[in-house]
Write an enzyme that holds these catalytic residues in place. Structure first.
Site, PDB file in Angstrom:
ATOM      1  N   LYS A 203       0.863  -0.937   0.351  1.00  0.00           N
ATOM      2  CA  LYS A 203       0.001   0.049   0.271  1.00  0.00           C
ATOM      3  C   LYS A 203       1.171   1.099  -0.092  1.00  0.00           C
ATOM      4  O   LYS A 203       0.577   2.617  -0.903  1.00  0.00           O
ATOM      5  CB  LYS A 203      -1.038  -0.035   1.318  1.00  0.00           C
ATOM      6  CG  LYS A 203      -1.839   1.477   1.378  1.00  0.00           C
ATOM      7  CD  LYS A 203      -2.811   1.152   2.607  1.00  0.00           C
ATOM      8  CE  LYS A 203      -1.921   1.774   3.994  1.00  0.00           C
ATOM      9  NZ  LYS A 203      -2.918   1.446   4.738  1.00  0.00           N
TER      10      LYS A 203
ATOM     11  N   ASP B 187      -6.241   0.958   0.855  1.00  0.00           N
ATOM     12  CA  ASP B 187      -6.883   1.040   2.276  1.00  0.00           C
ATOM     13  C   ASP B 187      -8.058   0.373   2.368  1.00  0.00           C
ATOM     14  O   ASP B 187      -8.726   0.222   1.540  1.00  0.00           O
ATOM     15  CB  ASP B 187      -6.711   2.775   2.149  1.00  0.00           C
ATOM     16  CG  ASP B 187      -7.078   3.171   0.997  1.00  0.00           C
ATOM     17  OD1 ASP B 187      -7.629   3.475   0.746  1.00  0.00           O
ATOM     18  OD2 ASP B 187      -7.451   4.693   2.173  1.00  0.00           O
TER      19      ASP B 187
END
Length: 210
Positions: A121, A139
Protein backbone atom coordinates in the site's frame (compact mmCIF):
# COMPACT_ATOMS: atom_id res chain seq x y z
CA UNK A 1 -17.85 -7.55 -11.88
CA UNK A 2 -18.34 -4.18 -13.52
CA UNK A 3 -18.22 -3.68 -17.26
CA UNK A 4 -15.58 -1.36 -18.70
CA UNK A 5 -18.31 1.16 -19.52
CA UNK A 6 -19.67 1.19 -15.97
CA UNK A 7 -16.19 1.43 -14.50
CA UNK A 8 -15.42 4.36 -16.79
CA UNK A 9 -18.65 6.03 -15.67
CA UNK A 10 -17.65 5.59 -12.03
CA UNK A 11 -14.23 7.08 -12.72
CA UNK A 12 -15.76 10.07 -14.51
CA UNK A 13 -18.30 10.68 -11.74
CA UNK A 14 -15.57 10.66 -9.11
CA UNK A 15 -13.52 13.08 -11.20
CA UNK A 16 -16.44 15.47 -11.19
CA UNK A 17 -16.85 15.15 -7.43
CA UNK A 18 -13.15 15.43 -6.61
CA UNK A 19 -11.25 17.11 -9.44
CA UNK A 20 -8.20 17.63 -7.23
CA UNK A 21 -7.36 14.08 -6.22
CA UNK A 22 -4.60 14.88 -3.78
CA UNK A 23 -3.09 12.93 -0.94
CA UNK A 24 -4.36 14.34 2.34
CA UNK A 25 -1.00 13.97 4.07
CA UNK A 26 1.12 17.11 4.31
CA UNK A 27 4.76 16.85 3.25
CA UNK A 28 7.51 18.82 1.57
CA UNK A 29 10.11 16.17 0.81
CA UNK A 30 9.78 12.72 -0.72
CA UNK A 31 10.95 10.90 2.40
CA UNK A 32 8.54 12.96 4.53
CA UNK A 33 5.64 11.42 2.63
CA UNK A 34 7.15 7.99 3.18
CA UNK A 35 7.34 8.59 6.92
CA UNK A 36 3.89 10.18 7.07
CA UNK A 37 2.33 7.16 5.40
CA UNK A 38 3.99 4.92 7.98
CA UNK A 39 2.52 7.05 10.76
CA UNK A 40 -0.94 6.89 9.17
CA UNK A 41 -1.26 3.14 9.72
CA UNK A 42 -4.26 2.68 12.02
CA UNK A 43 -4.32 6.43 12.51
CA UNK A 44 -6.11 9.28 10.76
CA UNK A 45 -4.35 11.51 8.26
CA UNK A 46 -5.60 14.50 10.23
CA UNK A 47 -3.78 13.29 13.34
CA UNK A 48 -0.60 12.63 11.36
CA UNK A 49 -0.73 16.17 9.95
CA UNK A 50 -0.88 17.50 13.49
CA UNK A 51 2.20 15.54 14.50
CA UNK A 52 4.55 15.90 11.54
CA UNK A 53 5.29 19.66 11.61
CA UNK A 54 7.10 19.37 14.95
CA UNK A 55 8.67 16.07 13.91
CA UNK A 56 10.06 17.45 10.66
CA UNK A 57 11.27 20.60 12.39
CA UNK A 58 13.14 18.55 14.97
CA UNK A 59 14.69 16.34 12.27
CA UNK A 60 15.03 18.59 9.21
CA UNK A 61 17.13 16.20 7.12
CA UNK A 62 17.29 12.52 6.33
CA UNK A 63 20.64 12.41 8.10
CA UNK A 64 19.03 13.83 11.22
CA UNK A 65 16.43 11.06 11.18
CA UNK A 66 19.11 8.41 10.60
CA UNK A 67 21.02 9.60 13.65
CA UNK A 68 17.96 10.06 15.84
CA UNK A 69 17.24 8.27 19.06
CA UNK A 70 14.26 5.99 18.49
CA UNK A 71 12.75 6.76 21.88
CA UNK A 72 12.90 10.49 21.20
CA UNK A 73 11.25 10.07 17.81
CA UNK A 74 8.64 7.99 19.60
CA UNK A 75 7.76 10.90 21.86
CA UNK A 76 6.99 13.04 18.82
CA UNK A 77 4.75 10.41 17.20
CA UNK A 78 3.22 8.94 20.37
CA UNK A 79 -0.31 10.14 19.61
CA UNK A 80 -0.33 8.26 16.27
CA UNK A 81 -0.46 4.93 18.08
CA UNK A 82 1.94 1.98 17.85
CA UNK A 83 4.61 4.60 18.32
CA UNK A 84 7.50 2.29 19.16
CA UNK A 85 7.22 0.32 15.94
CA UNK A 86 6.60 3.45 13.88
CA UNK A 87 9.56 5.33 15.37
CA UNK A 88 11.81 2.32 14.85
CA UNK A 89 10.72 1.97 11.21
CA UNK A 90 11.20 5.68 10.48
CA UNK A 91 14.75 5.73 11.84
CA UNK A 92 15.50 2.41 10.16
CA UNK A 93 14.15 3.62 6.82
CA UNK A 94 16.23 6.80 7.01
CA UNK A 95 19.38 4.76 7.54
CA UNK A 96 18.37 2.34 4.80
CA UNK A 97 17.76 5.17 2.34
CA UNK A 98 21.17 6.68 3.02
CA UNK A 99 23.12 3.42 3.04
CA UNK A 100 21.50 1.66 0.09
CA UNK A 101 19.87 4.32 -2.09
CA UNK A 102 22.02 7.41 -1.72
CA UNK A 103 19.35 9.21 0.26
CA UNK A 104 16.77 8.88 -2.50
CA UNK A 105 13.38 7.26 -2.09
CA UNK A 106 13.31 4.31 -4.55
CA UNK A 107 11.15 4.54 -7.64
CA UNK A 108 10.26 0.85 -7.91
CA UNK A 109 8.20 -1.61 -5.91
CA UNK A 110 10.99 -4.11 -5.28
CA UNK A 111 13.30 -1.61 -3.59
CA UNK A 112 10.54 0.17 -1.70
CA UNK A 113 9.50 -3.11 -0.10
CA UNK A 114 12.98 -3.50 1.41
CA UNK A 115 12.39 -0.46 3.63
CA UNK A 116 11.31 -1.13 7.24
CA UNK A 117 7.55 -0.92 7.67
CA UNK A 118 6.83 -0.45 3.96
CA UNK A 119 4.21 -2.72 2.40
CA UNK A 120 2.52 -2.68 -0.98
CA UNK A 121 0.00 0.00 0.00
CA UNK A 122 2.74 2.45 0.97
CA UNK A 123 4.88 1.51 -2.02
CA UNK A 124 1.99 2.05 -4.44
CA UNK A 125 1.26 5.46 -2.94
CA UNK A 126 4.90 6.54 -3.25
CA UNK A 127 5.06 5.35 -6.86
CA UNK A 128 1.92 7.27 -7.73
CA UNK A 129 2.38 10.48 -5.76
CA UNK A 130 6.13 10.94 -6.01
CA UNK A 131 6.92 9.41 -9.38
CA UNK A 132 3.65 9.67 -11.30
CA UNK A 133 3.61 5.95 -11.94
CA UNK A 134 0.65 3.63 -11.64
CA UNK A 135 -0.26 3.15 -8.01
CA UNK A 136 -3.10 0.99 -6.73
CA UNK A 137 -3.37 2.01 -3.09
CA UNK A 138 -5.67 -0.53 -1.47
CA UNK A 139 -6.54 1.00 1.87
CA UNK A 140 -9.72 0.26 3.81
CA UNK A 141 -11.78 2.81 1.87
CA UNK A 142 -10.69 1.48 -1.52
CA UNK A 143 -11.24 -2.15 -0.51
CA UNK A 144 -14.69 -1.44 0.93
CA UNK A 145 -16.04 0.79 -1.82
CA UNK A 146 -14.75 -1.09 -4.86
CA UNK A 147 -16.31 -4.22 -3.37
CA UNK A 148 -19.66 -2.51 -2.84
CA UNK A 149 -19.61 -1.04 -6.33
CA UNK A 150 -18.74 -4.38 -7.88
CA UNK A 151 -15.44 -3.29 -9.40
CA UNK A 152 -13.88 -6.03 -7.28
CA UNK A 153 -15.45 -9.22 -5.99
CA UNK A 154 -15.73 -8.06 -2.39
CA UNK A 155 -12.48 -9.59 -1.21
CA UNK A 156 -10.96 -7.98 1.87
CA UNK A 157 -7.45 -9.15 0.98
CA UNK A 158 -5.43 -6.09 -0.15
CA UNK A 159 -3.29 -8.01 -2.61
CA UNK A 160 -6.29 -9.66 -4.27
CA UNK A 161 -8.05 -6.30 -4.51
CA UNK A 162 -4.94 -4.73 -6.01
CA UNK A 163 -4.72 -7.49 -8.60
CA UNK A 164 -8.36 -7.02 -9.55
CA UNK A 165 -8.02 -3.25 -9.76
CA UNK A 166 -5.03 -3.60 -12.05
CA UNK A 167 -7.36 -5.33 -14.51
CA UNK A 168 -10.24 -2.87 -14.06
CA UNK A 169 -8.71 0.60 -13.61
CA UNK A 170 -6.44 2.03 -16.33
CA UNK A 171 -2.88 2.60 -15.03
CA UNK A 172 -3.02 6.32 -15.76
CA UNK A 173 -6.14 6.65 -13.61
CA UNK A 174 -5.03 4.40 -10.76
CA UNK A 175 -3.38 6.80 -8.34
CA UNK A 176 -6.03 9.50 -8.54
CA UNK A 177 -8.80 6.92 -8.44
CA UNK A 178 -7.51 5.57 -5.14
CA UNK A 179 -7.23 9.06 -3.64
CA UNK A 180 -10.83 9.71 -4.70
CA UNK A 181 -11.89 6.48 -3.02
CA UNK A 182 -10.57 7.86 0.26
CA UNK A 183 -12.42 11.15 -0.15
CA UNK A 184 -15.62 9.40 -1.23
CA UNK A 185 -15.33 6.97 1.66
CA UNK A 186 -15.14 9.81 4.14
CA UNK A 187 -17.96 11.86 2.61
CA UNK A 188 -20.49 9.37 1.24
CA UNK A 189 -19.70 5.65 1.28
CA UNK A 190 -18.78 5.44 4.93
CA UNK A 191 -18.04 2.15 6.62
CA UNK A 192 -21.00 1.89 8.99
CA UNK A 193 -23.71 4.16 7.61
CA UNK A 194 -23.23 4.81 3.89
CA UNK A 195 -25.37 7.62 2.51
CA UNK A 196 -26.87 5.46 -0.23
CA UNK A 197 -29.98 7.58 -0.80
CA UNK A 198 -27.87 10.59 -1.80
CA UNK A 199 -25.04 8.70 -3.47
CA UNK A 200 -24.15 9.88 -6.99
CA UNK A 201 -22.97 6.36 -7.78
CA UNK A 202 -26.15 4.64 -6.61
CA UNK A 203 -27.24 3.60 -10.10
CA UNK A 204 -23.83 2.02 -10.71
CA UNK A 205 -23.56 0.26 -7.36
CA UNK A 206 -24.07 -3.47 -6.79
CA UNK A 207 -25.09 -2.87 -3.15
CA UNK A 208 -26.98 0.45 -3.01
CA UNK A 209 -28.56 -0.33 0.35
CA UNK A 210 -25.33 -1.63 1.95
Amino acid sequence: MKSKADTAAIIDTLKGLYPDALCSLDYGKDYELLFSVRLSAQCTDARVNQVTPALFERYPTLEAFAGADVEEVGRYVHSCGFWRAKARDIVGSARHLLERFGGRVPDNMEDLLTLPGVGRKTANLILGDIYGKEGYVCDTHCIRITGRLGITDGSKDPLKVEQQLRKAIPPEESNNFCHRMVLFGRDVCTARSPHCADCPLRSLCDHPTA
